[in-house]
Design an enzyme around this catalytic site. Structure first.
Site, PDB file in Angstrom:
ATOM      1  N   GLY A  34       0.720  -1.182  -0.012  1.00  0.00           N
ATOM      2  CA  GLY A  34      -0.012   0.171  -0.072  1.00  0.00           C
ATOM      3  C   GLY A  34       0.849   1.330  -0.014  1.00  0.00           C
ATOM      4  N   GLY A  52       0.458   5.648   0.526  1.00  0.00           N
ATOM      5  CA  GLY A  52      -0.378   7.034   0.708  1.00  0.00           C
ATOM      6  C   GLY A  52       0.365   8.271   0.853  1.00  0.00           C
ATOM      7  N   LYS A  70       4.553   0.701   8.451  1.00  0.00           N
ATOM      8  CA  LYS A  70       4.050   1.644   7.653  1.00  0.00           C
ATOM      9  C   LYS A  70       5.604   2.653   7.671  1.00  0.00           C
ATOM     10  CE  LYS A  70       0.722   5.692   7.376  1.00  0.00           C
ATOM     11  NZ  LYS A  70      -0.467   6.234   8.114  1.00  0.00           N
ATOM     12  N   ASP A 130     -10.821  10.546   9.555  1.00  0.00           N
ATOM     13  CA  ASP A 130     -10.422  10.099   8.257  1.00  0.00           C
ATOM     14  C   ASP A 130     -11.078   8.551   8.116  1.00  0.00           C
ATOM     15  OD1 ASP A 130      -9.944  10.223   5.652  1.00  0.00           O
ATOM     16  OD2 ASP A 130      -7.737   9.574   6.009  1.00  0.00           O
TER      17      ASP A 130
END
Length: 996
Positions: free
Chosen positions: A709, A711, A730, A834
């Protein structure tokens, strides 16, 4: 002679002019095609339109066909190529075009009015796109048009009256748009029309009487609109009809006695979900070509006297949710007529007023029968053993009748059976051992009967079973351990209100996927086995009303998903363990036991509406509203304090302690100043210490093959750590000025919150990499099923199971529970800011976990909302952020509620809030609310969830209730929105009512 000479000269001149014109128009076609290409977005990098260039003549371009003589474009076919973009107005210059196919793409924008210049056009196929705006009236200029397919778009407005000039039109497909107004009477003038499909719009008014002039009509589809009134008598003149679909409208009146004589070619008749009354005319039996007859959800009444024996092609007969029945002795004789329908697969006559017995010849119905339901009638007597002849039936539903006698053992022959609800009858005898032959059954509900004897051990062969309900019977004996070896049980196991005895088997721990377990109101004895803690998916546990003894097992502290626990009315004793404070309990009942000691104060114990401890006379303490006696204060030995030696020791220790604290504080402040890269806030629980090198090794050097992923603030990698196992890492991109703030925000938000439906953080890593650069990363538990975004909107090349209604409801409850915890149960309120599908992760059991707290805010009642920087700006993601945020309002829990509501509507409709159809003030909220007012819920739902095996009425009730919650969460004014506690409660009620 001179005349012929002049004529030849004129002919030559015309030929020269025509040739020049054709050459010029060739150039016009090329320019028009290139203009068209310039507006098209090709996701495959020009693959579909790569040939559309100057290297070859346009007649050789893919999808383009030209006439052999004049080399003009006559056909364009670009179907199902994944193309998007808009349609260039210059397409109107392709004046030789006869067929134009753009179906099954994602084109948007308006259909250009210039398309009306294609006067040779015969077929226009634009369906299954996202075209918007009005249908151009200029299409009426295409006088040669025979096929107009513009269904499955987002078109609005009325159908142009000018279409009555399309005298060649044979087929017009308008279905599934947002068209309004009435069905134009002018359509009745297009006598060439064979197909009129306008289902799934917002058409109102009545059916025009002059549609009866369309003698060539074979297909009339007006379902899913807001049409009212009666069926006009002129419609019975349409003797060529193959399909007549008027369902999901507001039509009323009765069907005339001659109804079935007027449509000799009719194959499909759909009249469901209207307000029709009266008796079904006997002439229905003359629809000899009928394949599907649907009369459900109306108010038809009286005796069902239709002789179905001539309908040898009939596959589906739906009569449910009417008032059919007369009480005559031969009430059920219609089943004998149906035995002649050898193709019959689905018969649903549930929710009527049928009386009498179920005759033996029910076993002579078609061997192809897949769905058979007579539920919620007034049938009595025994269930005939011949029911076992329906060997291919997968859904057999006879609940809510007055059946008596035993469950026939012949049900063991139904080896394709998947759902078998028999609840709400007066059945007696034992559950037959042959139940073990039903290896495919996933839902058994024998509740509310008079069944006796023991639960057969053969049930362990039902390895597809996900829900078993035996409540409210007279079952006795011990619970067979084999029942707990049905590992597929995942939704519900209810054995309550019986006479079961003995201990609760330790094998209960094998039900690792079970969500709700109810064994209340039996005669169980012994202790609660510690193995119950292995039921890691359990959310509701009901053990009240037994004779259980001993203490609450300490192992239950690991049941972090538990939300409802009822142990009342037993003989349990000992102290109430403090670990119950840490569980996510919203309802805890410990009343009528023999607990003693001090009651905990936190978690569920902090809310008198969440906990009940009545009739435990030895308890003390707790919050004042529980009105328990104060706990006695322990008296200390006075001599201890007045011993001079002890006084000196206490004073000395105190001084030493103060010096140590001062020294430690000075050391800490110096260290904090010196080590500026240390994390601002560490969690209450110590994080695992992980170095940059370990993360580098875990991800194979942050290999792209492990990238899962990306972002705005960084990248997410999959990794394997020796001491932990699979994790998600992350890595923050510190070039982004907001990355550090996001890192701090996420660590702060996650420092003390622990909930089953929140992502679990392993550590916050802040260090220096091998090149001396600053490195920040967050390490989470890995969610094996990815994020919700990929399940709601899978790519075409992604192969994954269908995301069904039950799974979506469970995810909705999970997310709501997480928000309820963040808003109402944390020491400091956490506002997520969010919430969206990509921030909701799914584990291997499809349990949802809310993640990505990079924009989260903490709220303290005295200090207010935390701010990491004044430059953070408006929080949230377009489409999900609350409207008041755009006006500068403070972040609030109500903003999270709005985002949740949008998320819930997206889960139901399968449409993103940023879908191209949502423009000019029309949004996902308007879209779903119109479905409620228009009685067309199934037309706005994601088609995947409409495939549910739930009874249609129950399914739609579930969908409507969930839509109402979504709408209540997305109210414009924040103060009008629901709170998450109420959302959780209502969703759980929906789940309990529908998925028993």
């Amino acid at each position: 002679m001179r005349f012929w000479l002049v004529l030849q000269q004129w002919a030559l001149l015309i030929l020269i002019i025509t040739t020049d014109a054709l050459n010029n128009n060739n150039e016009t076609d090329r320019v028009s095609l290139l203009a068209m290409k310039s507006k098209i977005l090709d996701p495959f990098g020009g693959g579909a339109l790569s040939s559309w260039n100057e290297s070859s003549h346009f007649c050789n371009w893919e999808g383009v066909v030209c006439g052999k003589r004049h080399k003009r474009v006559t056909r364009i076919r670009l179907s199902s190529l994944g193309l998007s973009g808009t349609l260039s107005p210059l397409v109107g210059n392709l004046t030789f075009l006869r067929q134009f196919w753009l179906d099954n793409n994602t084109f948007h924008g308006e259909i250009p009015s210039e398309i009306g210049g294609l006067y040779r056009l015969e077929r226009l196929v634009l369906e299954m796109n996202s075209f918007q705006g009005r249908i151009p009236a200029s299409l009426s200029h295409c006088s040669n048009l025979t096929h107009l397919y513009i269904g499955f778009n987002n078109l609005m407005g009325t159908l142009p009256e000018e279409f009555n000039s399309l005298s060649m039109l044979k087929k017009i497909n308008l279905h599934h748009n947002n068209l309004t107004g009435g069905i134009p009477k002018s359509l009745g003038n297009i006598t060439s029309l064979e197909v009129l499909s306008a289902a799934g719009n917002l058409f109102g008014g009545t059916i025009p009487n002059n549609l009866g002039q369309l003698k060539n009509l074979v297909f009339l589809g007006l379902a899913g609109n807001q049409i009212s009134g009666m069926i006009p008598s002129s419609l019975y003149n349409l003797s060529n009809l193959n399909l007549l679909s008027l369902s999901f409208n507001n039509l009323h009146g009765s069907l005339p006695p001659y109804f079935g004589n007027m449509f000799p070619h009719l194959e499909r008749l759909e009249l469901h979900v209207n307000n029709f009354t009266g008796q079904l005319p006997n002439s229905i039996g003359n629809l000899t070509k009928a394949v599907e007859l649907v009369f459900a959800y109306n108010e038809f009444s009286g005796k069902l006297a239709v002789d179905f024996s001539k309908l040898v092609n009939l596959v589906t007969l739906h009569l449910h949710f009417n008032n059919l029945g007369s009480g005559d002795f031969d009430e059920m004789h219609f089943l004998e007529w149906l035995t002649n329908c050898s193709s019959l697969e689905k018969l649903n006559a549930a929710f009527n007023e049928l009386r009498g017995v179920l005759p033996d010849f029910v076993g002579n119905l078609s061997s192809n029968m897949d769905f058979f339901s007579l539920s919620t009638n007034h049938l009595q007597g025994r269930i005939p053993p011949t029911i076992g002849n329906l060997i291919n039936v997968s859904h057999l539903s006879l609940f809510n009748n007055r059946f008596t006698g035993p469950i026939p053992s012949t049900i063991g022959k139904l080896q394709n059976l998947q759902r078998f609800p028999l609840f709400g009858n007066q059945l007696s005898g034992t559950i037959p051992d042959s139940i073990g032959n039903l290896s495919l059954v996933y839902d058994l509900d024998f509740s509310n009967n008079n069944l006796e004897g023991t639960i057969p051990s053969s049930i362990d062969n039902c390895q597809s079973l996900i829900s078993l309900n035996l409540t409210q019977n007279n079952l006795s004996g011990t619970i067979p351990k084999e029942l707990f070896q049905v590992s597929s049980l995942s939704i519900f196991l209810d054995l309550s209100h019986n006479h079961l005895s003995g201990p609760l088997p330790s094998e209960i721990g094998e039900l690792k996927s079970l969500v709700a377990l109810d064994i209340s109101n039996n005669n169980l004895s012994g202790e609660i086995p510690g193995s119950v803690s292995s039921c890691t998916s359990l959310e509701s546990l009901f053990l009240q009303g037994n004779m259980l003894q001993g203490s609450i097992p300490k192992s239950m502290e690991f049941m972090r998903g538990l939300q409802i626990l009822d142990l009342s009315s037993n003989n349990l004793s000992g102290q109430i363990p403090t670990f119950l404070e840490k569980l996510s309990l919203i309802n805890l009942n410990l009343s009528f036991n023999d607990f003693n000691g001090e009651l905990p104060l936190h978690g569920a114990f902090a809310n008198s509406s969440s906990v009940s401890v009545y009739e435990n006379d030895k308890l003390c303490g707790g919050i004042p509203s529980l009105q328990l006696p104060r706990c006695p204060v322990k008296k200390l030995n006075r001599n201890f304090f007045f011993s001079s030696k002890r006084i000196y020791a206490i004073v000395g220790a105190s001084i030493l302690g103060i010096l140590i604290i001062i020294s430690s504080l000075v050391f800490y402040l110096r260290k904090r100043k010196r080590e500026s890269k240390t994390l601002e806030l560490q969690p209450k629980e110590s994080f695992v210490q992980i170095s940059y090198g370990e993360l580098l090794n875990a991800t194979d050097g942050f290999s792209s093959s492990n990238l899962i992923g990306a972002g705005g603030f960084g990248f997410v990698y999959r990794g394997v750590l020796d001491q932990i196992g699979d994790v998600a890492i992350k890595v923050l991109n510190l070039v982004n000025p907001g990355a550090t703030r996001s890192f701090i925000a996420e660590c702060k938000a996650l420092k003390s919150i622990r909930h089953r439906n929140l992502i679990k953080i392993v550590t916050c890593c802040s260090s220096i990499d091998f090149q001396g650069n600053e490195f920040k990363a967050l390490v989470y538990e890995l969610m094996m099923n990815g994020n919700l975004e990929k399940w709601l909107h899978p790519s075409q090349d992604t192969s994954r199971p269908e995301f069904n209604l039950l799974q979506r409801l469970r995810v909705a409850i999970d997310v709501a529970s997480a928000l309820d915890y963040l808003h109402n149960q944390c020491e400091l309120t956490v506002i997520h800011c969010d919430l969206k599908p990509s921030n909701i992760l799914l584990d291997q059991q499809m349990v949802a976990h809310v993640g990505d707290f990079g924009l989260a805010r903490l709220f303290h009642p005295e200090i207010g909302i935390s701010h990491h920087s004044s430059s953070m700006g408006v929080l949230g993601t377009v489409g999900y952020a609350a409207p008041e945020y755009g006006l500068g309002s403070e972040m609030s829990m109500k903003g999270d509620v709005y985002s949740y509501g949008i998320l819930l509507l997206e889960m139901l409709t399968g449409k993103r809030p940023t879908d191209l159809m949502f423009v000019h003030g029309f949004n996902i909220r308007n879209f779903t609310s119109q479905a409620l007012t228009g009685n067309a819920i199934e037309f706005v739902m994601d088609p995947v969830i409409l495939k549910s095996d739930i009874v249609i009425g129950q399914r739609d009730n579930c969908l409507i209730a969930m839509v109402k919650i979504g709408l209540a969460c997305t109210e414009e004014l924040p103060q009008n929105r629901m709170n998450m506690t109420d959302v959780v409660r209502e969703l759980q009620q929906i789940k309990k009512a529908i998925f028993k």
